[in-house]
Design a protein around this motif. Structure first.
Motif, PDB file in Angstrom:
ATOM      1  N   GLY A 159       0.824  -1.206   0.000  1.00 43.40           N
ATOM      2  CA  GLY A 159       0.000   0.000   0.000  1.00 43.40           C
ATOM      3  C   GLY A 159       0.856   1.252   0.000  1.00 43.40           C
ATOM      4  O   GLY A 159       2.055   1.206   0.250  1.00 43.40           O
ATOM      5  N   ALA A 160       0.248   2.379  -0.327  1.00 40.74           N
ATOM      6  CA  ALA A 160       0.957   3.656  -0.234  1.00 40.74           C
ATOM      7  C   ALA A 160       1.250   3.942   1.238  1.00 40.74           C
ATOM      8  O   ALA A 160       0.512   3.523   2.122  1.00 40.74           O
ATOM      9  CB  ALA A 160       0.108   4.773  -0.835  1.00 40.74           C
ATOM     10  N   PHE A 161       2.339   4.670   1.502  1.00 36.75           N
ATOM     11  CA  PHE A 161       2.720   4.952   2.886  1.00 36.75           C
ATOM     12  C   PHE A 161       1.628   5.791   3.566  1.00 36.75           C
ATOM     13  O   PHE A 161       1.263   6.856   3.075  1.00 36.75           O
ATOM     14  CB  PHE A 161       4.050   5.686   2.929  1.00 36.75           C
ATOM     15  CG  PHE A 161       4.549   5.937   4.323  1.00 36.75           C
ATOM     16  CD1 PHE A 161       4.751   4.877   5.202  1.00 36.75           C
ATOM     17  CD2 PHE A 161       4.805   7.222   4.772  1.00 36.75           C
ATOM     18  CE1 PHE A 161       5.201   5.099   6.501  1.00 36.75           C
ATOM     19  CE2 PHE A 161       5.258   7.453   6.060  1.00 36.75           C
ATOM     20  CZ  PHE A 161       5.453   6.384   6.922  1.00 36.75           C
ATOM     21  N   PRO A 162       1.100   5.320   4.725  1.00 42.51           N
ATOM     22  CA  PRO A 162      -0.015   6.009   5.381  1.00 42.51           C
ATOM     23  C   PRO A 162       0.399   6.991   6.471  1.00 42.51           C
ATOM     24  O   PRO A 162      -0.426   7.390   7.283  1.00 42.51           O
ATOM     25  CB  PRO A 162      -0.793   4.836   5.997  1.00 42.51           C
ATOM     26  CG  PRO A 162       0.280   3.860   6.367  1.00 42.51           C
ATOM     27  CD  PRO A 162       1.382   4.002   5.334  1.00 42.51           C
ATOM     28  N   GLY A 163       1.657   7.383   6.523  1.00 43.28           N
ATOM     29  CA  GLY A 163       2.129   8.273   7.580  1.00 43.28           C
ATOM     30  C   GLY A 163       1.574   9.681   7.483  1.00 43.28           C
ATOM     31  O   GLY A 163       1.139  10.131   6.417  1.00 43.28           O
ATOM     32  N   ILE A 164       1.610  10.405   8.597  1.00 41.82           N
ATOM     33  CA  ILE A 164       1.098  11.778   8.651  1.00 41.82           C
ATOM     34  C   ILE A 164       1.831  12.666   7.648  1.00 41.82           C
ATOM     35  O   ILE A 164       1.226  13.471   6.944  1.00 41.82           O
ATOM     36  CB  ILE A 164       1.240  12.358  10.080  1.00 41.82           C
ATOM     37  CG1 ILE A 164       0.307  11.618  11.031  1.00 41.82           C
ATOM     38  CG2 ILE A 164       0.923  13.856  10.089  1.00 41.82           C
ATOM     39  CD1 ILE A 164       0.470  12.015  12.478  1.00 41.82           C
ATOM     40  N   GLU A 165       3.175  12.500   7.569  1.00 48.49           N
ATOM     41  CA  GLU A 165       3.951  13.348   6.660  1.00 48.49           C
ATOM     42  C   GLU A 165       3.570  13.119   5.200  1.00 48.49           C
ATOM     43  O   GLU A 165       3.601  14.050   4.382  1.00 48.49           O
ATOM     44  CB  GLU A 165       5.447  13.117   6.867  1.00 48.49           C
ATOM     45  CG  GLU A 165       5.950  11.703   6.607  1.00 48.49           C
ATOM     46  CD  GLU A 165       5.884  10.773   7.803  1.00 48.49           C
ATOM     47  OE1 GLU A 165       6.761   9.905   7.912  1.00 48.49           O
ATOM     48  OE2 GLU A 165       4.956  10.907   8.617  1.00 48.49           O
ATOM     49  N   GLU A 167       0.537  12.257   4.158  1.00 50.46           N
ATOM     50  CA  GLU A 167      -0.749  12.944   3.977  1.00 50.46           C
ATOM     51  C   GLU A 167      -0.551  14.451   3.887  1.00 50.46           C
ATOM     52  O   GLU A 167      -1.228  15.141   3.121  1.00 50.46           O
ATOM     53  CB  GLU A 167      -1.697  12.595   5.127  1.00 50.46           C
ATOM     54  CG  GLU A 167      -2.047  11.109   5.247  1.00 50.46           C
ATOM     55  CD  GLU A 167      -2.757  10.549   4.033  1.00 50.46           C
ATOM     56  OE1 GLU A 167      -3.389  11.334   3.286  1.00 50.46           O
ATOM     57  OE2 GLU A 167      -2.684   9.328   3.808  1.00 50.46           O
ATOM     58  N   GLU A 168       0.386  14.972   4.672  1.00 45.38           N
ATOM     59  CA  GLU A 168       0.664  16.411   4.634  1.00 45.38           C
ATOM     60  C   GLU A 168       1.181  16.854   3.268  1.00 45.38           C
ATOM     61  O   GLU A 168       0.918  17.975   2.822  1.00 45.38           O
ATOM     62  CB  GLU A 168       1.688  16.765   5.715  1.00 45.38           C
ATOM     63  CG  GLU A 168       1.141  16.725   7.128  1.00 45.38           C
ATOM     64  CD  GLU A 168       2.221  16.959   8.177  1.00 45.38           C
ATOM     65  OE1 GLU A 168       1.856  17.289   9.331  1.00 45.38           O
ATOM     66  OE2 GLU A 168       3.426  16.802   7.865  1.00 45.38           O
ATOM     67  N   ARG A 169       1.924  15.967   2.616  1.00 45.60           N
ATOM     68  CA  ARG A 169       2.480  16.314   1.296  1.00 45.60           C
ATOM     69  C   ARG A 169       1.562  15.907   0.149  1.00 45.60           C
ATOM     70  O   ARG A 169       1.941  16.019  -1.005  1.00 45.60           O
ATOM     71  CB  ARG A 169       3.863  15.664   1.132  1.00 45.60           C
ATOM     72  CG  ARG A 169       4.914  16.227   2.083  1.00 45.60           C
ATOM     73  CD  ARG A 169       6.324  15.881   1.635  1.00 45.60           C
ATOM     74  NE  ARG A 169       6.562  14.455   1.594  1.00 45.60           N
ATOM     75  CZ  ARG A 169       6.937  13.706   2.644  1.00 45.60           C
ATOM     76  NH1 ARG A 169       7.091  14.274   3.824  1.00 45.60           N
ATOM     77  NH2 ARG A 169       7.153  12.411   2.519  1.00 45.60           N
ATOM     78  N   GLY A 170       0.367  15.426   0.474  1.00 40.38           N
ATOM     79  CA  GLY A 170      -0.633  15.184  -0.573  1.00 40.38           C
ATOM     80  C   GLY A 170      -0.614  13.800  -1.175  1.00 40.38           C
ATOM     81  O   GLY A 170      -0.600  13.663  -2.403  1.00 40.38           O
ATOM     82  N   GLN A 171      -0.647  12.762  -0.338  1.00 40.20           N
ATOM     83  CA  GLN A 171      -0.626  11.392  -0.845  1.00 40.20           C
ATOM     84  C   GLN A 171      -1.816  11.102  -1.764  1.00 40.20           C
ATOM     85  O   GLN A 171      -1.657  10.586  -2.869  1.00 40.20           O
ATOM     86  CB  GLN A 171      -0.631  10.404   0.343  1.00 40.20           C
ATOM     87  CG  GLN A 171      -0.518   8.941  -0.035  1.00 40.20           C
ATOM     88  CD  GLN A 171       0.869   8.553  -0.501  1.00 40.20           C
ATOM     89  OE1 GLN A 171       1.277   8.900  -1.616  1.00 40.20           O
ATOM     90  NE2 GLN A 171       1.604   7.844   0.327  1.00 40.20           N
ATOM     91  N   GLY A 172      -3.016  11.478  -1.294  1.00 47.25           N
ATOM     92  CA  GLY A 172      -4.219  11.220  -2.087  1.00 47.25           C
ATOM     93  C   GLY A 172      -4.200  11.952  -3.417  1.00 47.25           C
ATOM     94  O   GLY A 172      -4.562  11.390  -4.459  1.00 47.25           O
ATOM     95  N   GLU A 173      -3.771  13.198  -3.387  1.00 45.25           N
ATOM     96  CA  GLU A 173      -3.710  14.001  -4.627  1.00 45.25           C
ATOM     97  C   GLU A 173      -2.721  13.414  -5.609  1.00 45.25           C
ATOM     98  O   GLU A 173      -2.981  13.359  -6.830  1.00 45.25           O
ATOM     99  CB  GLU A 173      -3.334  15.441  -4.273  1.00 45.25           C
ATOM    100  CG  GLU A 173      -3.376  16.413  -5.444  1.00 45.25           C
ATOM    101  CD  GLU A 173      -2.090  16.410  -6.281  1.00 45.25           C
ATOM    102  OE1 GLU A 173      -2.156  16.822  -7.460  1.00 45.25           O
ATOM    103  OE2 GLU A 173      -1.030  16.002  -5.767  1.00 45.25           O
ATOM    104  N   ALA A 174      -1.566  12.962  -5.101  1.00 48.37           N
ATOM    105  CA  ALA A 174      -0.524  12.413  -5.981  1.00 48.37           C
ATOM    106  C   ALA A 174      -1.015  11.161  -6.700  1.00 48.37           C
ATOM    107  O   ALA A 174      -0.816  11.002  -7.916  1.00 48.37           O
ATOM    108  CB  ALA A 174       0.735  12.101  -5.165  1.00 48.37           C
ATOM    109  N   ILE A 175      -1.695  10.280  -5.959  1.00 51.43           N
ATOM    110  CA  ILE A 175      -2.214   9.051  -6.572  1.00 51.43           C
ATOM    111  C   ILE A 175      -3.336   9.389  -7.553  1.00 51.43           C
ATOM    112  O   ILE A 175      -3.382   8.856  -8.666  1.00 51.43           O
ATOM    113  CB  ILE A 175      -2.703   8.076  -5.484  1.00 51.43           C
ATOM    114  CG1 ILE A 175      -1.506   7.554  -4.668  1.00 51.43           C
ATOM    115  CG2 ILE A 175      -3.464   6.898  -6.108  1.00 51.43           C
ATOM    116  CD1 ILE A 175      -1.879   6.702  -3.487  1.00 51.43           C
TER     117      ILE A 175
END
Length: 314
Positions: A159-165, A167-175
């Protein structure tokens, strides 16, 4: 390391090794017994791996000796040039990629990379990419598009890394951006699940004209353990979760979510990496050559239709 269901096979193989050693060290003719035992081992392997449960398939996909992305890249390609960085944050070592030659074809190969030992696993973040990993992957795809080079993606992530950092850098947006951009990429794309294919972490590099799975892999919105912890508040029901999720290559093909299954050597890809790589290369090259015969417009239209037709709308 051997998985629980492999132990009867390992025991017979140990007996076979002892028997062959005896034959070398003495004048006793045990050739008939050796032949009989070899046949018994092959039959046991066929019966065992033909009837694996879904959870056992998941276990096999995680085998510590199973080939990873870079193993396949170096085996199937020549002149691999790894490219680094997303030009925004940093180079995510959980995502690797670069230009290479496969059977004379210039391609861009991208995939998640796990580690073999503790140090490598930490460096590769266990194959779980951060946003910069997906942005690097997209940068490489756009580079491939610029030079009219087909893209191959190799999927192997819990899975994609679920860490706070992340999410702060936009995990959902990037995917999400990768899903959008890959849908209309003008060059052929072939994706192969070579190990674990979990959730959006896998899907972030899996929007392709042809999606293939190696025989002993899984592809699902969630891992059996996570599914078990949500539904039963415990990991103890992971086997039932795996059965309910229907996440194997056969399941995915039956539901028309993938386009083909790549056969593995008897016992799994880790038992004969060269044979597994040969099959992977043959299938990937075949699909790329077929896709290159289509016009860009037709290829993109078929790709969009492929994913639009998935699922059921009530």
């Amino acid at each position: 390391m051997h998985l629980e269901f492999e132990k009867p096979i390992v025991e017979l193989e140990s007996k076979l090794a002892d028997m062959k050693l005896l034959a070398q060290q003495s004048d006793v003719d045990v050739s008939a017994a050796i032949t009989k035992l070899e046949e018994k081992i092959v039959k046991l392997k066929e019966d065992t791996f033909e009837n694996l449960t879904r959870w056992q398939k998941v276990q096999l996909s995680r085998h510590p000796e199973r080939p990873y992305t870079l193993d396949y890249i170096y085996e199937i390609s020549d002149d691999f040039i790894e490219l680094h960085g997303d030009r925004t944050v940093k180079d995510d070592k959980a995502m690797v990629g670069g230009f290479a030659k496969v059977e004379g074809l210039s391609v861009m190969i991208i995939g998640q990379q796990k580690g073999r030992n503790t140090k490598q696993r930490q460096e590769r973040n266990f194959g779980m990419a951060n946003p910069e990993g997906y942005r690097k992957a997209l940068r490489l795809m756009k580079l491939a598009e610029k030079f009219n080079t087909p893209v191959i993606t190799l999927i192997d992530t819990p899975g994609a890394f679920p860490g706070i950092e992340a999410e702060e850098r936009g995990q959902g947006e990037a995917i999400a951006r990768n899903l959008k951009e890959m849908m209309t990429l003008t060059v052929p794309i072939v994706s192969v699940v070579i190990g674990e294919g979990a959730s959006g972490g896998a899907l972030g590099i899996a929007i392709a004209d042809k999606v293939l799975m190696m025989e002993n892999t899984w592809y699902s919105v969630i891992s059996p353990e996570s599914c078990s912890s949500i539904l039963w508040r415990s990991w103890d029901y992971k086997e039932q979760a795996a059965e309910a999720l229907k996440l194997t290559a056969k399941d995915m093909l039956q539901h028309k979510l993938i386009d083909g299954i790549i056969k593995e050597p008897l016992g799994g890809a880790h038992t004969d990496m060269k044979a597994a790589s040969k099959e992977l290369k043959k299938e990937v090259v075949k699909h790329i050559k077929n896709l290159e015969k289509l016009s860009v417009e037709k290829r993109i239209a078929e790709r969009i239709d492929k994913f639009s037709n998935m699922g059921v709308v009530a």
